[in-house]
Design a protein around this motif. Structure first.
Motif, mmCIF file in Angstrom:
data_model
loop_
_atom_site.group_PDB
_atom_site.id
_atom_site.type_symbol
_atom_site.label_atom_id
_atom_site.label_comp_id
_atom_site.label_asym_id
_atom_site.label_seq_id
_atom_site.Cartn_x
_atom_site.Cartn_y
_atom_site.Cartn_z
ATOM 1 N N LEU A 28 0.870 -1.223 -0.144
ATOM 2 C CA LEU A 28 0.073 0.053 0.105
ATOM 3 C C LEU A 28 0.753 1.406 0.050
ATOM 4 O O LEU A 28 1.670 1.453 0.905
ATOM 5 N N ALA A 29 0.704 2.092 -0.902
ATOM 6 C CA ALA A 29 1.188 3.469 -0.931
ATOM 7 C C ALA A 29 0.105 4.520 -1.151
ATOM 8 O O ALA A 29 -0.852 4.491 -1.674
ATOM 9 N N LYS A 30 0.349 5.671 -0.291
ATOM 10 C CA LYS A 30 -0.543 6.565 -0.159
ATOM 11 C C LYS A 30 -0.145 8.046 -0.929
ATOM 12 O O LYS A 30 1.008 8.064 -1.020
ATOM 13 N N CYS A 31 -1.199 8.559 -1.271
ATOM 14 C CA CYS A 31 -0.879 9.980 -2.194
ATOM 15 C C CYS A 31 -0.222 10.971 -1.197
ATOM 16 O O CYS A 31 -0.968 11.396 -0.464
ATOM 17 N N LEU A 32 1.089 11.083 -1.719
ATOM 18 C CA LEU A 32 1.817 12.597 -0.980
ATOM 19 C C LEU A 32 1.104 13.745 -1.607
ATOM 20 O O LEU A 32 1.289 14.897 -0.540
ATOM 21 N N ALA A 33 0.440 13.965 -2.568
ATOM 22 C CA ALA A 33 0.007 15.327 -2.995
ATOM 23 C C ALA A 33 -1.267 15.324 -1.976
ATOM 24 O O ALA A 33 -1.617 16.735 -1.973
ATOM 25 N N HIS A 34 -1.976 14.353 -1.615
ATOM 26 C CA HIS A 34 -3.029 14.790 -0.688
ATOM 27 C C HIS A 34 -2.529 15.511 0.324
ATOM 28 O O HIS A 34 -3.098 16.260 1.116
ATOM 29 N N GLY A 35 -1.517 14.934 1.008
ATOM 30 C CA GLY A 35 -1.003 15.432 2.272
ATOM 31 C C GLY A 35 -0.214 16.848 2.156
ATOM 32 O O GLY A 35 -0.384 17.883 2.844
ATOM 33 N N ARG A 36 0.106 17.029 0.824
ATOM 34 C CA ARG A 36 0.887 18.244 0.586
ATOM 35 C C ARG A 36 -0.207 19.430 0.734
ATOM 36 O O ARG A 36 -0.263 20.464 0.835
ATOM 37 N N ARG A 37 -1.543 18.723 -0.056
ATOM 38 C CA ARG A 37 -2.648 19.824 -0.505
ATOM 39 C C ARG A 37 -3.148 20.480 1.029
ATOM 40 O O ARG A 37 -3.469 21.588 0.965
ATOM 41 N N GLN A 38 -3.018 19.739 1.814
ATOM 42 C CA GLN A 38 -3.470 20.203 3.251
ATOM 43 C C GLN A 38 -2.726 21.406 3.748
ATOM 44 O O GLN A 38 -3.253 22.420 4.299
ATOM 45 N N PHE A 39 -1.255 21.471 3.508
ATOM 46 C CA PHE A 39 -0.481 22.356 3.652
ATOM 47 C C PHE A 39 -0.605 23.784 3.111
ATOM 48 O O PHE A 39 -0.532 24.994 3.450
ATOM 49 N N VAL A 40 -1.088 23.359 1.595
ATOM 50 C CA VAL A 40 -1.242 24.393 0.506
ATOM 51 C C VAL A 40 -2.218 25.177 1.054
ATOM 52 O O VAL A 40 -2.397 26.417 1.097
ATOM 53 N N ASP A 41 -3.516 24.590 1.469
ATOM 54 C CA ASP A 41 -4.669 25.161 1.892
ATOM 55 C C ASP A 41 -4.720 26.144 3.003
ATOM 56 O O ASP A 41 -5.500 27.230 3.276
ATOM 57 N N ILE A 42 -3.587 25.593 3.995
ATOM 58 C CA ILE A 42 -3.514 26.583 5.134
ATOM 59 C C ILE A 42 -2.200 27.471 5.238
ATOM 60 O O ILE A 42 -2.108 27.987 6.236
ATOM 61 N N ALA A 43 -1.559 27.836 3.999
ATOM 62 C CA ALA A 43 -0.287 28.549 3.856
ATOM 63 C C ALA A 43 -0.727 29.748 4.461
ATOM 64 O O ALA A 43 0.257 30.413 5.068
ATOM 65 N N PRO A 44 -1.817 30.475 3.942
ATOM 66 C CA PRO A 44 -1.892 31.795 4.519
ATOM 67 C C PRO A 44 -1.796 32.077 5.659
ATOM 68 O O PRO A 44 -1.469 33.076 6.393
ATOM 69 N N ASP A 90 2.387 9.925 -5.930
ATOM 70 C CA ASP A 90 1.107 10.414 -5.826
ATOM 71 C C ASP A 90 -0.040 9.781 -6.652
ATOM 72 O O ASP A 90 0.493 8.682 -7.427
ATOM 73 N N ASN A 91 -1.366 10.047 -6.367
ATOM 74 C CA ASN A 91 -2.228 9.374 -7.049
ATOM 75 C C ASN A 91 -2.766 10.242 -8.135
ATOM 76 O O ASN A 91 -3.933 9.958 -8.582
ATOM 77 N N ASN A 92 -2.136 11.123 -8.728
ATOM 78 C CA ASN A 92 -2.466 12.112 -9.661
ATOM 79 C C ASN A 92 -2.882 11.500 -11.122
ATOM 80 O O ASN A 92 -3.655 12.051 -11.905
ATOM 81 N N LEU A 93 -2.112 10.292 -11.276
ATOM 82 C CA LEU A 93 -2.566 9.507 -12.615
ATOM 83 C C LEU A 93 -4.056 9.301 -12.495
ATOM 84 O O LEU A 93 -4.752 9.347 -13.430
ATOM 85 N N CYS A 94 -4.590 8.752 -11.349
ATOM 86 C CA CYS A 94 -6.130 8.406 -11.526
ATOM 87 C C CYS A 94 -6.904 9.554 -11.366
ATOM 88 O O CYS A 94 -8.178 9.628 -11.789
ATOM 89 N N GLU A 95 -6.417 10.647 -10.541
ATOM 90 C CA GLU A 95 -7.190 11.784 -10.370
ATOM 91 C C GLU A 95 -7.641 12.396 -11.699
ATOM 92 O O GLU A 95 -8.486 12.887 -12.047
ATOM 93 N N ARG A 96 -6.309 12.331 -12.574
ATOM 94 C CA ARG A 96 -6.700 12.778 -13.965
ATOM 95 C C ARG A 96 -7.666 11.968 -14.646
ATOM 96 O O ARG A 96 -8.513 12.537 -15.638
#
Length: 389
Positions: A196-212, A305-311
């Motif tokens: 099992l590998a989990k999507c690093l982009a999902h974890g990164r996105r949480q920090f992008v959302d709260i960056a301000p 990440d899981n961007n291939l499936c997201e696309r």
């Protein structure tokens, strides 16, 4: 070299009037011979391929296509369009089934799902689940990608478990890439193992959302993950093997991720961050799923990440935004079939319109040997059927 581009209707119609004469002596009626290549069938293989391409590949609803064709003087009712694609789906279904079988043999399987509407989906009294979903599964192996779609009550984890039932027993463990939702994890059939590998982009996105709100802390996390993505991009540009890519990540990305893990733990242990704040929740997400998020440091070929499936799921979202729903479960299954074939062609850089057309023209050969009619090898198969000399 001169190129001239002309506009034309997506589906064109030609009317042939065959003259008929009656013999005055015997009363027999003689009809003129139709032109070569013109038969009694009103809709040929290219018509079905174009309707399917527009509907399931480009998100053009049947009603919208009907209106456009009517403006161009060509009657093409929405109900007729459905009949044409439904009949074509029955003909080319062996190719879809073979894609599922080959996808089960993949090295990495990405999966995710999104909501879908099916108006007349019967609800069983014993079934407590009321939602309807379309699952996307993208299988990769030796640089080849296969996209699968499944619509119904089942989540992505259940659908990927059904696909893996066709996995050959001698195959090694498969890497599954998904986000951290529990519904994406499959209940595996006997004899099948996953890493099992989990999507690093999902974890990164949480920090992008709260960056301000937390600019300094988020900058550190995002820059650390940026170094990891840079290393992965370098390996991809150099076309490195899975083992060489793993070595680069272990040597260059490993220390970065180790330092990041120490920093994340210190933020909570030393009470530098409120656990219930936005930053605290983002940190806890990374720590909770750290093993799956760092699978690329241990397993050759594990994606970041899981961007291939997201696309791949964007095709489903496009259909949902334009057509809004499927009327029946059978309609959803037809849509899944064509989306599978069309998007797999896109991933293989294959002309999906030509592919759908040739599958219909060679239905008998397809049924006999579907493995020879995949998007990546059907042109070679066609060459054997071309007349020589």
């Amino acid at each position: 070299m001169l190129v001239r581009i002309v506009g034309q209707a997506p589906l064109a119609a030609t009317v042939y009037e065959l003259e008929r004469l009656r013999c005055n002596a015997c009363g027999q009626v003689f009809t003129a011979q139709e032109p070569e290549g013109v038969g009694p069938e009103k809709y040929d293989e290219t018509a079905a391929a174009m309707i399917a391409q527009l509907k399931y590949g480009s998100g053009v609803p049947f009603n919208r296509l009907e209106q456009m064709e009517e403006l161009l003087g060509i009657p093409l009712p929405a109900a007729t369009q459905w009949e044409v694609v439904e009949e074509a789906a029955d003909v080319i279904r062996p190719a879809h089934d073979e894609l599922i079988r080959q996808a089960a043999q993949g090295e990495v399987l990405h999966n995710d799902d999104t909501n879908m509407r099916v108006l007349k989906l019967a609800r069983e009294t014993s079934d407590e689940r009321t939602g309807v979903f379309t699952s996307g599964i993208v299988s990769t192996a030796a640089g080849r990608k296969i996209a699968l779609y499944f619509t119904g009550r089942q989540h992505a984890g259940e659908n990927i478990a059904n696909v893996l039932k066709q996995r050959a027993g001698e195959m090694g463990p498969v890497i599954q890439m998904c986000d951290a939702l529990s519904r994406n994890a499959p209940k595996l059939p006997p004899g099948v193992e996953i890493l099992l590998a989990k999507c690093l982009a999902h974890g990164r996105r949480q920090f992008v959302d709260i960056a301000p709100n937390f600019p300094e802390e988020c900058r550190y996390v995002l820059e650390s993950l940026g170094k990891v993505y840079h290393n992965d991009a370098t390996a991809r540009e150099q076309a490195l093997s899975a083992l060489d890519r793993l070595r680069i990540h272990q040597e260059q990305s490993g220390p970065v991720m180790d330092q990041l893990h120490i920093w994340l733990e210190a933020q909570l242990a030393e009470k530098k961050t409120e656990p219930n704040s936005g930053l605290g929740k983002a940190i806890k997400y990374l720590l909770r799923h750290w093993k799956g998020l760092t699978a690329f440091l241990r397993e050759p070929g594990a994606p970041l990440d899981n961007n291939l499936c997201e696309r791949a799921l964007k095709r489903v979202v496009l259909h949902r935004k334009n057509a809004l729903f499927y009327r029946t479960l059978n309609g959803a299954q037809v849509g899944d079939l064509f989306m599978t074939l069309i998007h797999t062609c896109q991933l293989c850089n294959t002309n999906s319109f030509d592919y759908l057309t040739e599958l219909q023209r060679h239905a008998l050969e397809l049924e006999t040997s579907p493995a020879e009619w995949m998007p990546w090898n059907y042109r070679k198969t066609l060459a054997r059927y071309q007349p020589t000399g």
